[in-house]
Design a protein around this motif. Structure first.
Motif, PDB file in Angstrom:
ATOM      1  N   LEU A 163       1.005  -1.133  -0.024  1.00 60.76           N
ATOM      2  CA  LEU A 163       0.117   0.027   0.156  1.00 60.76           C
ATOM      3  C   LEU A 163       1.024   1.085   0.034  1.00 60.76           C
ATOM      4  O   LEU A 163       0.767   2.039  -0.852  1.00 60.76           O
ATOM      5  CB  LEU A 163      -0.952  -0.139   1.220  1.00 60.76           C
ATOM      6  N   GLY A 164       2.082   1.178   0.763  1.00 61.78           N
ATOM      7  CA  GLY A 164       2.763   2.398   0.943  1.00 61.78           C
ATOM      8  C   GLY A 164       3.519   2.496  -0.334  1.00 61.78           C
ATOM      9  O   GLY A 164       3.771   3.919  -0.930  1.00 61.78           O
ATOM     10  N   ASP A 165       4.089   1.548  -1.122  1.00 64.67           N
ATOM     11  CA  ASP A 165       4.787   1.625  -2.361  1.00 64.67           C
ATOM     12  C   ASP A 165       3.927   2.320  -3.408  1.00 64.67           C
ATOM     13  O   ASP A 165       4.176   3.197  -4.187  1.00 64.67           O
ATOM     14  CB  ASP A 165       5.035   0.451  -2.926  1.00 64.67           C
ATOM     15  N   LYS A 166       2.495   1.799  -3.627  1.00 67.37           N
ATOM     16  CA  LYS A 166       1.654   2.393  -4.255  1.00 67.37           C
ATOM     17  C   LYS A 166       1.185   3.706  -4.119  1.00 67.37           C
ATOM     18  O   LYS A 166       1.195   4.488  -5.015  1.00 67.37           O
ATOM     19  CB  LYS A 166       0.285   1.443  -4.519  1.00 67.37           C
ATOM     20  N   MET A 167       1.154   4.010  -2.682  1.00 63.51           N
ATOM     21  CA  MET A 167       0.919   5.313  -2.642  1.00 63.51           C
ATOM     22  C   MET A 167       2.080   6.450  -2.856  1.00 63.51           C
ATOM     23  O   MET A 167       1.720   7.550  -3.503  1.00 63.51           O
ATOM     24  CB  MET A 167       0.588   5.662  -0.730  1.00 63.51           C
ATOM     25  N   MET A 168       3.215   6.062  -2.805  1.00 64.38           N
ATOM     26  CA  MET A 168       4.418   6.809  -3.135  1.00 64.38           C
ATOM     27  C   MET A 168       4.467   7.027  -4.812  1.00 64.38           C
ATOM     28  O   MET A 168       5.114   8.218  -5.218  1.00 64.38           O
ATOM     29  CB  MET A 168       5.422   6.454  -2.514  1.00 64.38           C
ATOM     30  N   GLU A 169       3.735   6.284  -5.542  1.00 61.42           N
ATOM     31  CA  GLU A 169       3.787   6.494  -6.894  1.00 61.42           C
ATOM     32  C   GLU A 169       2.812   7.341  -7.390  1.00 61.42           C
ATOM     33  O   GLU A 169       2.764   7.948  -8.470  1.00 61.42           O
ATOM     34  CB  GLU A 169       3.505   5.191  -7.576  1.00 61.42           C
ATOM     35  N   GLN A 170       1.741   7.672  -6.609  1.00 59.65           N
ATOM     36  CA  GLN A 170       0.818   8.630  -6.715  1.00 59.65           C
ATOM     37  C   GLN A 170       1.365  10.033  -6.979  1.00 59.65           C
ATOM     38  O   GLN A 170       2.158  10.524  -6.354  1.00 59.65           O
ATOM     39  CB  GLN A 170      -0.409   8.949  -5.825  1.00 59.65           C
ATOM     40  N   SER A 171       0.922  10.683  -8.193  1.00 58.37           N
ATOM     41  CA  SER A 171       1.519  12.001  -8.670  1.00 58.37           C
ATOM     42  C   SER A 171       1.110  13.384  -7.144  1.00 58.37           C
ATOM     43  O   SER A 171       2.123  13.923  -7.107  1.00 58.37           O
ATOM     44  CB  SER A 171       0.782  12.707  -9.736  1.00 58.37           C
ATOM     45  N   TRP A 172       0.018  13.107  -6.560  1.00 53.89           N
ATOM     46  CA  TRP A 172      -0.203  14.223  -5.510  1.00 53.89           C
ATOM     47  C   TRP A 172       0.662  13.860  -4.216  1.00 53.89           C
ATOM     48  O   TRP A 172       0.970  14.698  -3.497  1.00 53.89           O
ATOM     49  CB  TRP A 172      -1.745  13.804  -4.954  1.00 53.89           C
ATOM     50  N   TRP A 173       1.185  12.588  -4.245  1.00 47.35           N
ATOM     51  CA  TRP A 173       2.120  12.326  -3.006  1.00 47.35           C
ATOM     52  C   TRP A 173       3.623  12.689  -3.047  1.00 47.35           C
ATOM     53  O   TRP A 173       4.203  13.117  -2.353  1.00 47.35           O
ATOM     54  CB  TRP A 173       2.035  10.893  -2.754  1.00 47.35           C
ATOM     55  N   LYS A 174       3.744  12.914  -4.435  1.00 43.48           N
ATOM     56  CA  LYS A 174       5.328  13.298  -4.836  1.00 43.48           C
ATOM     57  C   LYS A 174       5.473  14.788  -4.421  1.00 43.48           C
ATOM     58  O   LYS A 174       6.622  15.003  -4.315  1.00 43.48           O
ATOM     59  CB  LYS A 174       5.575  13.116  -6.434  1.00 43.48           C
ATOM     60  N   GLN A 175       4.576  15.568  -3.853  1.00 45.25           N
ATOM     61  CA  GLN A 175       4.741  17.002  -3.563  1.00 45.25           C
ATOM     62  C   GLN A 175       5.417  16.715  -1.990  1.00 45.25           C
ATOM     63  O   GLN A 175       6.199  17.726  -1.490  1.00 45.25           O
ATOM     64  CB  GLN A 175       3.416  17.623  -3.176  1.00 45.25           C
ATOM     65  N   PHE A 176       5.460  15.781  -1.205  1.00 46.60           N
ATOM     66  CA  PHE A 176       5.866  15.603  -0.067  1.00 46.60           C
ATOM     67  C   PHE A 176       7.552  15.239   0.026  1.00 46.60           C
ATOM     68  O   PHE A 176       7.935  14.518  -0.830  1.00 46.60           O
ATOM     69  CB  PHE A 176       5.293  14.367   0.778  1.00 46.60           C
ATOM     70  N   LYS A 177       8.158  16.109   0.699  1.00 47.65           N
ATOM     71  CA  LYS A 177       9.776  15.902   0.734  1.00 47.65           C
ATOM     72  C   LYS A 177      10.118  15.003   1.870  1.00 47.65           C
ATOM     73  O   LYS A 177      11.076  14.407   1.558  1.00 47.65           O
ATOM     74  CB  LYS A 177      10.420  17.364   1.111  1.00 47.65           C
ATOM     75  N   PHE A 178       9.485  14.979   2.913  1.00 46.15           N
ATOM     76  CA  PHE A 178       9.740  13.733   3.904  1.00 46.15           C
ATOM     77  C   PHE A 178       8.651  13.075   4.478  1.00 46.15           C
ATOM     78  O   PHE A 178       7.319  13.641   4.336  1.00 46.15           O
ATOM     79  CB  PHE A 178      10.123  14.825   5.243  1.00 46.15           C
ATOM     80  N   THR A 179       8.785  11.852   4.694  1.00 43.13           N
ATOM     81  CA  THR A 179       7.524  10.772   4.794  1.00 43.13           C
ATOM     82  C   THR A 179       8.111   9.875   5.982  1.00 43.13           C
ATOM     83  O   THR A 179       9.470   9.776   5.771  1.00 43.13           O
ATOM     84  CB  THR A 179       7.047  10.300   3.621  1.00 43.13           C
ATOM     85  N   SER A 180       7.465   9.604   6.684  1.00 42.22           N
ATOM     86  CA  SER A 180       7.542   8.520   7.639  1.00 42.22           C
ATOM     87  C   SER A 180       6.413   7.720   8.009  1.00 42.22           C
ATOM     88  O   SER A 180       5.378   8.263   8.045  1.00 42.22           O
ATOM     89  CB  SER A 180       8.056   9.294   8.877  1.00 42.22           C
TER      90      SER A 180
END
Length: 195
Positions: A163-180
């Motif tokens: 789920l996390g891998d798929k989420m990080m592929e989303q265009s809207w998610w790529k705006q985040f510089k830091f994730t945990s």
């Protein structure tokens, strides 16, 4: 599980991914020259070496194995030196949670990201749709908590990671510089920042 990634727009792969990819490429090449040795046949003090393996061939195998060990030790040392210290990760997480508490809400941006997360969970090709328990965004920080849905006893073992891998592929998610992210058997908590 904890994940810390800095600026996915500038850095497309983490050190861990580079390490895994390097091993995937190097491993087959390294093992081609190694011939399996039957330990019972060479352990005898009478030098019961099979006729197919001479002493020089065994010495070559040993030398090749020593080179492989040295190579792997160098890769591990490189990985350790590039890893982010746990204290730095913990410090940054504290900062993100503090920001989440102190920031005012940018209604337009926050609504857009929260809606994108809800839509992603509905549209993603997941074996089970998780329950979105918390979706809180302010002006640059978001926190999401996903739970195992009621009535589902066990999730697949790689469920939260996939789920996390798929989420990080989303265009809207790529705006985040830091994730945990932190996961357990029944939940996934993610905090992300655009700063």
């Amino acid at each position: 599980m904890s994940l810390f990634q800095s600026n996915p727009l500038e850095q497309t792969q983490t050190h861990q991914q580079e390490f895994i990819e390097a091993q995937t490429v190097e491993a087959p090449q390294q093992t081609k020259s190694v011939v399996p040795v039957n330990a019972k046949k060479i352990a005898s003090p009478k030098a019961d070496v099979p006729e197919t393996l001479s002493k020089s061939e065994l010495e070559q195998q040993i030398a090749g194995l020593k080179l492989q060990v040295e190579s792997q030790q160098a890769v591990i040392a490189n990985y350790r030196s590039s890893a982010i210290p746990p204290q730095q990760i913990d410090s940054h997480l504290e900062e993100l949670y503090t920001l989440l508490e102190e920031q005012s809400r940018d209604e337009a941006w926050a609504y857009q990201v929260e809606t994108a997360m809800s839509d992603f969970l509905i549209m993603a090709d997941l074996p089970v749709q998780p329950e979105l328990k918390i979706a809180t965004c302010k002006s640059s920080v978001c926190q999401f908590k996903l739970l195992q849905p009621e009535g589902v006893d066990d999730l697949p073992s790689r469920y939260w990671r996939d789920l996390g891998d798929k989420m990080m592929e989303q265009s809207w998610w790529k705006q985040f510089k830091f994730t945990s992210s932190t996961s357990s058997d029944g939940s996934l908590t993610v905090i992300a920042s655009t700063e």
